[in-house]
Design a protein around this motif. Sequence first.
Motif, PDB file in Angstrom:
ATOM      1  N   PRO A 168      27.332  40.377  38.278  1.00  0.00           N
ATOM      2  CA  PRO A 168      25.972  40.749  38.695  1.00  0.00           C
ATOM      3  C   PRO A 168      25.499  39.986  39.933  1.00  0.00           C
ATOM      4  O   PRO A 168      24.663  40.469  40.700  1.00  0.00           O
ATOM      5  CB  PRO A 168      25.114  40.403  37.474  1.00  0.00           C
ATOM      6  CG  PRO A 168      26.055  40.468  36.322  1.00  0.00           C
ATOM      7  CD  PRO A 168      27.362  39.963  36.857  1.00  0.00           C
ATOM      8  N   HIS A 169      26.036  38.782  40.139  1.00  0.00           N
ATOM      9  CA  HIS A 169      25.611  37.952  41.277  1.00  0.00           C
ATOM     10  C   HIS A 169      26.576  38.057  42.461  1.00  0.00           C
ATOM     11  O   HIS A 169      26.204  37.763  43.598  1.00  0.00           O
ATOM     12  CB  HIS A 169      25.501  36.486  40.839  1.00  0.00           C
ATOM     13  CG  HIS A 169      24.694  36.306  39.582  1.00  0.00           C
ATOM     14  ND1 HIS A 169      23.328  36.433  39.565  1.00  0.00           N
ATOM     15  CD2 HIS A 169      25.076  36.049  38.302  1.00  0.00           C
ATOM     16  CE1 HIS A 169      22.896  36.244  38.311  1.00  0.00           C
ATOM     17  NE2 HIS A 169      23.941  36.004  37.542  1.00  0.00           N
ATOM     18  N   ALA A 170      27.829  38.412  42.172  1.00  0.00           N
ATOM     19  CA  ALA A 170      28.841  38.523  43.235  1.00  0.00           C
ATOM     20  C   ALA A 170      29.745  39.710  42.929  1.00  0.00           C
ATOM     21  O   ALA A 170      30.842  39.548  42.392  1.00  0.00           O
ATOM     22  CB  ALA A 170      29.652  37.227  43.329  1.00  0.00           C
ATOM     23  N   PRO A 171      29.307  40.926  43.264  1.00  0.00           N
ATOM     24  CA  PRO A 171      30.064  42.144  42.908  1.00  0.00           C
ATOM     25  C   PRO A 171      31.463  42.199  43.509  1.00  0.00           C
ATOM     26  O   PRO A 171      32.329  42.912  43.001  1.00  0.00           O
ATOM     27  CB  PRO A 171      29.187  43.282  43.455  1.00  0.00           C
ATOM     28  CG  PRO A 171      27.835  42.670  43.668  1.00  0.00           C
ATOM     29  CD  PRO A 171      28.067  41.238  43.984  1.00  0.00           C
ATOM     30  N   ASP A 172      31.697  41.469  44.611  1.00  0.00           N
ATOM     31  CA  ASP A 172      33.008  41.529  45.261  1.00  0.00           C
ATOM     32  C   ASP A 172      33.969  40.438  44.764  1.00  0.00           C
ATOM     33  O   ASP A 172      35.063  40.253  45.300  1.00  0.00           O
ATOM     34  CB  ASP A 172      32.846  41.413  46.786  1.00  0.00           C
ATOM     35  CG  ASP A 172      32.106  40.140  47.194  1.00  0.00           C
ATOM     36  OD1 ASP A 172      31.669  39.389  46.298  1.00  0.00           O
ATOM     37  OD2 ASP A 172      31.970  39.881  48.420  1.00  0.00           O
ATOM     38  N   ALA A 173      33.574  39.671  43.752  1.00  0.00           N
ATOM     39  CA  ALA A 173      34.390  38.547  43.261  1.00  0.00           C
ATOM     40  C   ALA A 173      35.533  39.036  42.374  1.00  0.00           C
ATOM     41  O   ALA A 173      35.487  40.122  41.811  1.00  0.00           O
ATOM     42  CB  ALA A 173      33.513  37.564  42.497  1.00  0.00           C
ATOM     43  N   TRP A 174      36.564  38.183  42.278  1.00  0.00           N
ATOM     44  CA  TRP A 174      37.665  38.451  41.335  1.00  0.00           C
ATOM     45  C   TRP A 174      38.214  37.121  40.817  1.00  0.00           C
ATOM     46  O   TRP A 174      37.932  36.060  41.353  1.00  0.00           O
ATOM     47  CB  TRP A 174      38.758  39.285  42.015  1.00  0.00           C
ATOM     48  CG  TRP A 174      39.619  38.566  43.010  1.00  0.00           C
ATOM     49  CD1 TRP A 174      40.787  37.918  42.780  1.00  0.00           C
ATOM     50  CD2 TRP A 174      39.374  38.417  44.418  1.00  0.00           C
ATOM     51  NE1 TRP A 174      41.288  37.382  43.938  1.00  0.00           N
ATOM     52  CE2 TRP A 174      40.456  37.680  44.960  1.00  0.00           C
ATOM     53  CE3 TRP A 174      38.343  38.848  45.287  1.00  0.00           C
ATOM     54  CZ2 TRP A 174      40.530  37.354  46.312  1.00  0.00           C
ATOM     55  CZ3 TRP A 174      38.431  38.531  46.629  1.00  0.00           C
ATOM     56  CH2 TRP A 174      39.511  37.783  47.139  1.00  0.00           C
ATOM     57  N   ILE A 175      38.998  37.221  39.735  1.00  0.00           N
ATOM     58  CA  ILE A 175      39.581  36.018  39.124  1.00  0.00           C
ATOM     59  C   ILE A 175      41.013  35.865  39.625  1.00  0.00           C
ATOM     60  O   ILE A 175      41.799  36.815  39.563  1.00  0.00           O
ATOM     61  CB  ILE A 175      39.596  36.117  37.578  1.00  0.00           C
ATOM     62  CG1 ILE A 175      38.181  36.290  37.037  1.00  0.00           C
ATOM     63  CG2 ILE A 175      40.257  34.881  36.966  1.00  0.00           C
ATOM     64  CD1 ILE A 175      38.136  36.605  35.547  1.00  0.00           C
ATOM     65  N   ASP A 176      41.356  34.664  40.095  1.00  0.00           N
ATOM     66  CA  ASP A 176      42.750  34.361  40.426  1.00  0.00           C
ATOM     67  C   ASP A 176      43.413  33.856  39.146  1.00  0.00           C
ATOM     68  O   ASP A 176      43.320  32.677  38.803  1.00  0.00           O
ATOM     69  CB  ASP A 176      42.813  33.289  41.522  1.00  0.00           C
ATOM     70  CG  ASP A 176      44.251  33.035  42.000  1.00  0.00           C
ATOM     71  OD1 ASP A 176      45.187  33.445  41.294  1.00  0.00           O
ATOM     72  OD2 ASP A 176      44.416  32.426  43.067  1.00  0.00           O
ATOM     73  N   THR A 177      44.039  34.763  38.420  1.00  0.00           N
ATOM     74  CA  THR A 177      44.564  34.439  37.073  1.00  0.00           C
ATOM     75  C   THR A 177      45.643  33.362  37.108  1.00  0.00           C
ATOM     76  O   THR A 177      45.852  32.648  36.118  1.00  0.00           O
ATOM     77  CB  THR A 177      45.125  35.706  36.402  1.00  0.00           C
ATOM     78  OG1 THR A 177      46.071  36.320  37.294  1.00  0.00           O
ATOM     79  CG2 THR A 177      44.009  36.690  36.096  1.00  0.00           C
ATOM     80  N   GLU A 178      46.351  33.234  38.234  1.00  0.00           N
ATOM     81  CA  GLU A 178      47.412  32.229  38.311  1.00  0.00           C
ATOM     82  C   GLU A 178      46.861  30.798  38.271  1.00  0.00           C
ATOM     83  O   GLU A 178      47.588  29.857  37.955  1.00  0.00           O
ATOM     84  CB  GLU A 178      48.233  32.431  39.602  1.00  0.00           C
ATOM     85  CG  GLU A 178      49.080  33.699  39.573  1.00  0.00           C
ATOM     86  CD  GLU A 178      49.952  33.824  40.821  1.00  0.00           C
ATOM     87  OE1 GLU A 178      49.933  32.864  41.638  1.00  0.00           O
ATOM     88  OE2 GLU A 178      50.621  34.848  40.967  1.00  0.00           O
ATOM     89  N   LYS A 179      45.592  30.658  38.579  1.00  0.00           N
ATOM     90  CA  LYS A 179      44.990  29.318  38.601  1.00  0.00           C
ATOM     91  C   LYS A 179      44.230  28.988  37.310  1.00  0.00           C
ATOM     92  O   LYS A 179      43.659  27.910  37.180  1.00  0.00           O
ATOM     93  CB  LYS A 179      44.034  29.194  39.796  1.00  0.00           C
ATOM     94  CG  LYS A 179      44.744  29.218  41.139  1.00  0.00           C
ATOM     95  CD  LYS A 179      43.747  29.110  42.281  1.00  0.00           C
ATOM     96  CE  LYS A 179      44.457  29.153  43.640  1.00  0.00           C
ATOM     97  NZ  LYS A 179      43.508  29.174  44.762  1.00  0.00           N
ATOM     98  N   SER A 180      44.201  29.918  36.357  1.00  0.00           N
ATOM     99  CA  SER A 180      43.473  29.676  35.104  1.00  0.00           C
ATOM    100  C   SER A 180      44.149  28.571  34.298  1.00  0.00           C
ATOM    101  O   SER A 180      45.376  28.525  34.187  1.00  0.00           O
ATOM    102  CB  SER A 180      43.406  30.957  34.271  1.00  0.00           C
ATOM    103  OG  SER A 180      42.630  31.939  34.933  1.00  0.00           O
ATOM    104  N   LYS A 181      43.352  27.689  33.742  1.00  0.00           N
ATOM    105  CA  LYS A 181      43.867  26.567  32.933  1.00  0.00           C
ATOM    106  C   LYS A 181      43.020  26.397  31.681  1.00  0.00           C
ATOM    107  O   LYS A 181      41.798  26.573  31.726  1.00  0.00           O
ATOM    108  CB  LYS A 181      43.819  25.256  33.732  1.00  0.00           C
ATOM    109  CG  LYS A 181      44.778  25.191  34.910  1.00  0.00           C
ATOM    110  CD  LYS A 181      44.589  23.876  35.648  1.00  0.00           C
ATOM    111  CE  LYS A 181      45.501  23.790  36.860  1.00  0.00           C
ATOM    112  NZ  LYS A 181      45.253  22.549  37.636  1.00  0.00           N
TER     113      LYS A 181
END
Length: 615
Positions: A559-572
């Motif tokens: 809702p605050h950053a519609p163009d955002a995405w998650i870099d799944t390789e960096k998830s910890k």
Amino acid sequence: MNHQALSSFIWSVADLLRGDYKQSEYGRVILPFTVLRRLDCVLEASKPDVLKEFDAKTKAGLNPEPFLRRKAGTSFYNTSPLDLVKLLGDQDHIRQNLYAYVQAFSPEARDIFERFDFHTQVERLAKANLLYLVTEKFANIDLHPEVVDNASMGLVFEELIRKFAEISNETAGEHFTPREVIRLMVNLLFIEDDDVLAAGRDVVRTIYDPTAGTGGMLSIADEFLREHNPRARLTMFGQELNDESYAICKADMVIKGQPVENIVAGNTLSEDGHAGRKFDYMLSNPPFGVEWKKVEKAVRLEHEQKGFDGRFGPGLPRVSDGSMLFLMHLLSKMAPVVNGEGGSRFGIVLNGSPLFTGGAGSGESEIRRYVLENDLVEAIIGLPTDMFYNTGIATYVWILSNKKPAARKGRLQLIDASSYWQKMRKSLGSKRKEMSTDHIDTVTRLFGGFVEAELVTVWDAAGTVQGEPQLISNGDKLPSVPEGGKIKRQPISRIFKNEDFGYTTITVERPLRDEAGNAVLGVKGKQKGKLQPDSNLRDTENVPLNEDVQVYFEREVLPHAPDAWIDTEKSKVGYEIPFNRHFYVFEPPRSLHAIDEELKAVSANIMKMLEELAE
């Protein structure tokens, strides 16, 4: 004579040393002489029989050692006809006679004086013409077991060491564990083991302290078990780095008839003195806030080469605080559970840092992850501040076990005991508070009952507290509130699922844009045609483990950053235990109207006083 009066009397020897010794050096003389006098008194009654047996077995060409132990009734003996009182009869040769007397002790007792570097002190006292005077002072102190029991003797040693630590300006990490904290830990350690505590049952168990100090934790655990079951036997094991503390601990074990080879000298982290051994119970109060740079090479080597086959598999904490290394060391010493039998439980005192220091993927977080995902933590108890002699910081007792009862499986109990204290009549260094027997019993019941509880305080309309705060646990009825009064509910014990403390740290990326505001795409390799992230807009979010990451992302981020995405390789995945947050109770501020009325009343009062002065 109580232990404080006795230690004060022994401390008076310092008057003789003043001038020839610095204050910080007094302990080098007083501690070994105190041990020597104690051993002297313990052996006095059996001395004639031991000497007779020594002559007989020596003449017969036999090894006298086992016979002498039996005659002495202890695990040590002395084959010299001398004792401290007899030494005073030959003032001119007291130095040579004192050496001969100490050398006549059995090897394990002799090692105690070698650790104290007793020879150096005797030479120094002789040069200053003080040896006879100091020996005379100690020969006149009655330390016979029927006058001063082992428990009191332990307190004497602790009191003396504390005084020497104070005048030597030891760091906050070099502290001693107050007796009431040890009693609480011992209570929590044994409360779930009815088979051990049941009177009349012959049981043998092992207990281990990797930071044994002067042996206080081991001694109190032994006393506790004997009180509940005189037929139970607790075999003690320990390791200690400081030579003087090691010598005192060993002296304590010698006097109690424990196998002295079970107490090992050396650094537990770099040289495990009990490699391959497992124990039923363990207790430790490691130095916290103390760096482990000296042993870093050995620890890192074990971590990298042995992994989980060694002691430090889960991860390594930052070099500035090695307390979590001791936690992992104890984990490696836990006896396995086989067919529902065996297993271990241990208690360790830590500061607040191991609860939350380090983000996801850090050594500290990985250690927390290991103990929580393997369901090893039973409870964490927050203690009052100002409980230790040389530090006033907040401390916590962790209880870990690989044999949790069914009700505790998958769960962790937090107990806030920070309000359970009473003021000491006289402060001892930084120690201004102590836990009473009632306080210890209350915390023990909360742990043993595995219940959630809160402290309830009732006020009347005038703001006066009504009676004592009441401890209310699950299902108990709340006290009635007077008309116009109010009630405050402060949580004391809370129970959580292990996964409640876990989270996934996700990296949120947003596209890099050119001067025209268009998103930049990669042109080479794997990045070709993909949106390129803007490192200046990169952010992280911690998503609770029990929540779906995508659902959280769509609700909290998009809702605050519609163009955002998650870099799944960096998830910890990370774990932290925000202890204080779970016991915080929000108290709404007073209304602006109430504050305004109070200010008007105070202003009116000030004006009235000024008018009276002007008259």
